[in-house]
Design an enzyme around this catalytic site. Structure first.
Site, PDB file in Angstrom:
ATOM      1  CG  ASP A  31     -31.394 -28.481  36.462  1.00 54.64           C
ATOM      2  OD1 ASP A  31     -30.700 -28.833  35.487  1.00 54.64           O
ATOM      3  OD2 ASP A  31     -32.377 -27.717  36.357  1.00 54.64           O
ATOM      4  CG  ASN A  88     -28.927 -33.169  26.984  1.00 55.39           C
ATOM      5  OD1 ASN A  88     -29.192 -34.326  26.691  1.00 55.39           O
ATOM      6  ND2 ASN A  88     -29.533 -32.529  27.978  1.00 55.39           N
ATOM      7  CD  GLU A  96     -33.142 -26.134  28.274  1.00 54.78           C
ATOM      8  OE1 GLU A  96     -32.836 -25.609  29.365  1.00 54.78           O
ATOM      9  OE2 GLU A  96     -34.172 -26.786  28.084  1.00 54.78           O
ATOM     10  CB  VAL A  97     -26.573 -24.141  29.644  1.00 57.04           C
ATOM     11  CG1 VAL A  97     -25.432 -23.264  30.142  1.00 57.04           C
ATOM     12  CG2 VAL A  97     -27.896 -23.701  30.272  1.00 57.04           C
ATOM     13  CG  HIS A 101     -24.311 -29.015  31.594  1.00 59.63           C
ATOM     14  ND1 HIS A 101     -24.221 -28.134  30.548  1.00 59.63           N
ATOM     15  CD2 HIS A 101     -25.577 -29.498  31.579  1.00 59.63           C
ATOM     16  CE1 HIS A 101     -25.387 -28.072  29.919  1.00 59.63           C
ATOM     17  NE2 HIS A 101     -26.223 -28.909  30.514  1.00 59.63           N
ATOM     18  CG  HIS A 103     -28.360 -33.108  32.942  1.00 58.08           C
ATOM     19  ND1 HIS A 103     -29.322 -32.193  33.299  1.00 58.08           N
ATOM     20  CD2 HIS A 103     -27.859 -32.669  31.767  1.00 58.08           C
ATOM     21  CE1 HIS A 103     -29.403 -31.255  32.376  1.00 58.08           C
ATOM     22  NE2 HIS A 103     -28.530 -31.517  31.424  1.00 58.08           N
TER      23      HIS A 103
HETATM   24  P1  5GP Z   1     -29.028 -28.758  29.082  1.00 62.90           P
HETATM   25  O1  5GP Z   1     -30.420 -28.723  28.494  1.00 62.90           O
HETATM   26  O2  5GP Z   1     -28.164 -27.662  28.508  1.00 62.90           O
HETATM   27  O3  5GP Z   1     -28.392 -30.107  29.024  1.00 62.90           O
HETATM   28  O4  5GP Z   1     -29.222 -28.481  30.625  1.00 62.90           O
HETATM   29  C1  5GP Z   1     -29.205 -27.201  31.178  1.00 62.90           C
HETATM   30  C2  5GP Z   1     -29.771 -27.298  32.577  1.00 62.90           C
HETATM   31  O5  5GP Z   1     -29.393 -26.135  33.283  1.00 62.90           O
HETATM   32  C3  5GP Z   1     -31.312 -27.350  32.607  1.00 62.90           C
HETATM   33  O6  5GP Z   1     -31.714 -28.571  33.246  1.00 62.90           O
HETATM   34  C4  5GP Z   1     -31.697 -26.110  33.412  1.00 62.90           C
HETATM   35  O7  5GP Z   1     -32.785 -26.332  34.282  1.00 62.90           O
HETATM   36  C5  5GP Z   1     -30.415 -25.770  34.156  1.00 62.90           C
HETATM   37  N1  5GP Z   1     -30.224 -24.357  34.434  1.00 62.90           N
HETATM   38  C6  5GP Z   1     -30.349 -23.342  33.554  1.00 62.90           C
HETATM   39  N2  5GP Z   1     -30.073 -22.164  34.139  1.00 62.90           N
HETATM   40  C7  5GP Z   1     -29.746 -22.454  35.433  1.00 62.90           C
HETATM   41  C8  5GP Z   1     -29.361 -21.635  36.538  1.00 62.90           C
HETATM   42  O8  5GP Z   1     -29.245 -20.414  36.461  1.00 62.90           O
HETATM   43  N3  5GP Z   1     -29.099 -22.279  37.712  1.00 62.90           N
HETATM   44  C9  5GP Z   1     -29.203 -23.649  37.824  1.00 62.90           C
HETATM   45  N4  5GP Z   1     -28.930 -24.162  39.033  1.00 62.90           N
HETATM   46  N5  5GP Z   1     -29.566 -24.435  36.805  1.00 62.90           N
HETATM   47  C10 5GP Z   1     -29.829 -23.848  35.617  1.00 62.90           C
END
Ligand code: 5GP
Length: 116
Positions: A31, A88, A96-97, A101, A103
């Site tokens: 991350d 999530n 967020e993405v 995925h 974690h």
């Molecule tokens: P979410 O909140 O969607 O479960 O987690 C998304 C995760 O992706 C976040 O912890 C964020 O820090 C990580 N993330 C977002 N953009 C990038 C990126 O460009 N590269 C990497 N390695 N992690 C990312």
């Protein structure tokens, strides 16, 4: 039409990331904003935006997330002490993405399951 995210570009190695594992089903990379000493994202290679979009054909790759998480936890040396796996979903889940995925977090005691 499902919108690609930055994760698709990482999977295709079009933008850089610290990739720790890749096979035909999943890609795992560190991350960019780690919340623990080990914070690895394990991503399906196919674009499925959220858990709400899962179909029976995704069962193999979703199950594979867990065995890859274990493999990485062992290689990071955190398996015995323990770790947390999080997926999530959408706004209330804090996603967020929009590319499914998992974690993998560990390397220190992680505290209560939820901040509040
Ligand atoms: P979410 O909140 O969607 O479960 O987690 C998304 C995760 O992706 C976040 O912890 C964020 O820090 C990580 N993330 C977002 N953009 C990038 C990126 O460009 N590269 C990497 N390695 N992690 C990312």
């Amino acid at each position: 039409m499902v919108e690609e995210t930055i994760f698709s570009k990482i999977i295709r190695r079009e933008i850089s990331a610290d990739v720790v594992y890749q096979d035909e089903l999943v890609t795992a990379f560190r991350d960019i904003s780690p919340k623990a000493p080990t914070h690895v994202l394990i991503v399906l290679n196919v674009l499925v935006p959220t858990v709400n979009d899962l179909l029976p054909i995704h069962e193999e790759s979703m199950g594979h997330l867990f065995t890859v998480a274990l493999k990485i936890a062992r290689s990071e040396g955190i398996a015995e002490d323990g770790y947390r796996l999080i997926i999530n979903c959408n706004r209330h889940g804090g996603q967020e993405v929009n590319h499914i995925h998992m974690h993998l977090l560990g390397g220190r005691p992680l505290g209560p399951m939820l901040a509040y």
